[in-house]
Design an enzyme around this catalytic site. Structure first.
Site, PDB file in Angstrom:
ATOM      1  N   CYS A 101       0.403   3.806   1.194  1.00 25.59           N
ATOM      2  CA  CYS A 101       1.236   2.647   0.862  1.00 25.59           C
ATOM      3  C   CYS A 101       2.204   3.139  -0.193  1.00 25.59           C
ATOM      4  O   CYS A 101       1.827   3.337  -1.345  1.00 25.59           O
ATOM      5  CB  CYS A 101       0.423   1.468   0.344  1.00 25.59           C
ATOM      6  N   CYS A 104       2.923   0.100  -3.163  1.00 24.39           N
ATOM      7  CA  CYS A 104       1.992  -0.517  -4.104  1.00 24.39           C
ATOM      8  C   CYS A 104       0.527  -0.244  -3.806  1.00 24.39           C
ATOM      9  O   CYS A 104      -0.344  -0.951  -4.297  1.00 24.39           O
ATOM     10  CB  CYS A 104       2.220  -2.018  -4.167  1.00 24.39           C
ATOM     11  N   SER A 105       0.219   0.764  -3.012  1.00 26.75           N
ATOM     12  CA  SER A 105      -1.175   1.127  -2.782  1.00 26.75           C
ATOM     13  C   SER A 105      -1.999   0.055  -2.077  1.00 26.75           C
ATOM     14  O   SER A 105      -3.172  -0.155  -2.398  1.00 26.75           O
ATOM     15  CB  SER A 105      -1.869   1.527  -4.090  1.00 26.75           C
ATOM     16  N   CYS A 106      -1.389  -0.639  -1.108  1.00 26.07           N
ATOM     17  CA  CYS A 106      -2.162  -1.525  -0.242  1.00 26.07           C
ATOM     18  C   CYS A 106      -3.222  -0.683   0.467  1.00 26.07           C
ATOM     19  O   CYS A 106      -3.001   0.486   0.768  1.00 26.07           O
ATOM     20  CB  CYS A 106      -1.282  -2.162   0.824  1.00 26.07           C
TER      21      CYS A 106
END
Lengths: 199, 131
Positions: A101, A104-106
């Site tokens: 991601c 945002c690091s989903c």
């Protein structure tokens, strides 16, 4: 500017925020503690490993899983925040999938738990898109030159999960035994599932 | 960015770590788990619109990547906390000036009081930029 919080230590900001939110009944401390315990202790990559093992063992389940990841994963009881729309990508001899991601690091929390620190690292997020083959190799996975690498960027509400290839030598294994082979890294796509005894 | 960054992280949290343990360390400090829990509990109670929070998180992360001084350590949860503060300020649930008032009050507590999450010995963490 007077409304800048960045000079205040993060521990103090978090504690102050919590005290205000609890005081105003905006946060129920019991709910909060339940969530924290859930992600620290209960929800982890084992959920995803069970999904993968079932897909390896049951062709009909696998077909459903690739068709509708969210529903098929919920069948096994795994749902919750960040799991509203999970798409499963199958690795084949020709195609290797990996998830990232960039913004945002989903991450698919219900099946993998919270993301490991390297998944959130700026280097991983930018380089996996730019030079996946090199980065995968640095992470210990050499993908053959004739295998296509597909990078799935969870930039919308979609969360991806990689269905790794079933290793050889596992033909007689039960679902439970298979689940024991599947690692978090394989379901992110930065590793393969090792055959029994090679792990 | 230095290629070594990722490798350094991998040493402690890569193939060498037990990758499938459900009890593995996902937070590097207690405040990180509190910050995560706050956002989840607010969302569960219908007080936090996840997409609005996520957009703030994206903004906080990109600001950090653009503005942080060389050598400053990356912290995902620092961005997470900044995003949560901004979202709560925007919707008016916790205006930033009220939050700062509370942090000032807490900081003024005498040493040795009963505090759960804040350790006075760890003041080195106050040089944040963007997040």
């Amino acid at each position: 500017m007077t409304t800048d919080t960045t000079r205040v230590p993060v521990e103090l900001r978090t504690e102050a925020l919590e005290s205000i939110l609890v005081e105003r009944n905006l946060v129920d401390p019991k709910v909060m503690d339940t969530y924290i315990k859930m992600y620290e202790q209960d929800i982890g990559p084992m959920n995803g490993a069970k999904v993968v093992a079932k897909a390896w063992s049951d062709p009909e389940y696998k077909a459903r899983l690739l068709e509708d990841g969210t529903a098929s994963i919920a069948e096994l009881g795994f749902k919750g925040p960040q799991g509203e729309h999970i798409v499963v990508k199958e690795n084949t001899p020709d195609t290797h999938n990996v998830i990232v991601c960039t913004l945002c690091s989903c991450y698919p929390w219900p099946v993998l738990g919270l993301p490991p620190s390297w998944y959130k690292d700026p280097a991983y997020r930018s380089r996996m898109v730019r030079e996946p083959r090199t980065l995968l190799s640095e992470m210990g996975l050499d993908v053959a030159g004739d295998v296509d690498i597909q990078v799935w960027d969870s930039s919308s509400e979609v969360r991806y999960l990689v269905l790794p290839q079933r290793p050889s030598g596992t033909e007689g294994m039960t679902e439970e035994e298979l689940a024991g082979l599947v690692t978090r890294d394989a379901m992110v796509g930065v590793a393969e599932v090792a055959a029994p005894g090679e792990g | 960015m230095a290629p070594g960054t990722l490798a350094a992280v991998l040493d402690v949290d890569g193939p060498a770590a037990p990758p499938r343990s459900n009890g593995e360390l996902v937070f590097s400090a207690p405040w990180e788990s509190r910050a995560l829990g706050l956002a989840l509990a607010l969302n569960a109670g219908g007080k936090l619109e996840w997409e609005q929070f996520r957009q703030e998180l994206i903004r906080a992360i990109s600001e950090w990547e653009r503005e942080h001084p060389p050598g400053e350590e990356w912290s995902y949860y620092r961005c997470w906390l900044a995003a949560l503060e901004r979202t709560l300020d925007q919707v008016g649930l916790v205006p930033t000036d009220q939050l700062l008032e509370r942090t000032a009050a807490f900081a003024a507590r005498p040493h040795g009081h009963d505090h759960r999450h804040y350790d006075h010995e760890h003041h080195h963490d106050n040089e944040g930029h963007a997040c």
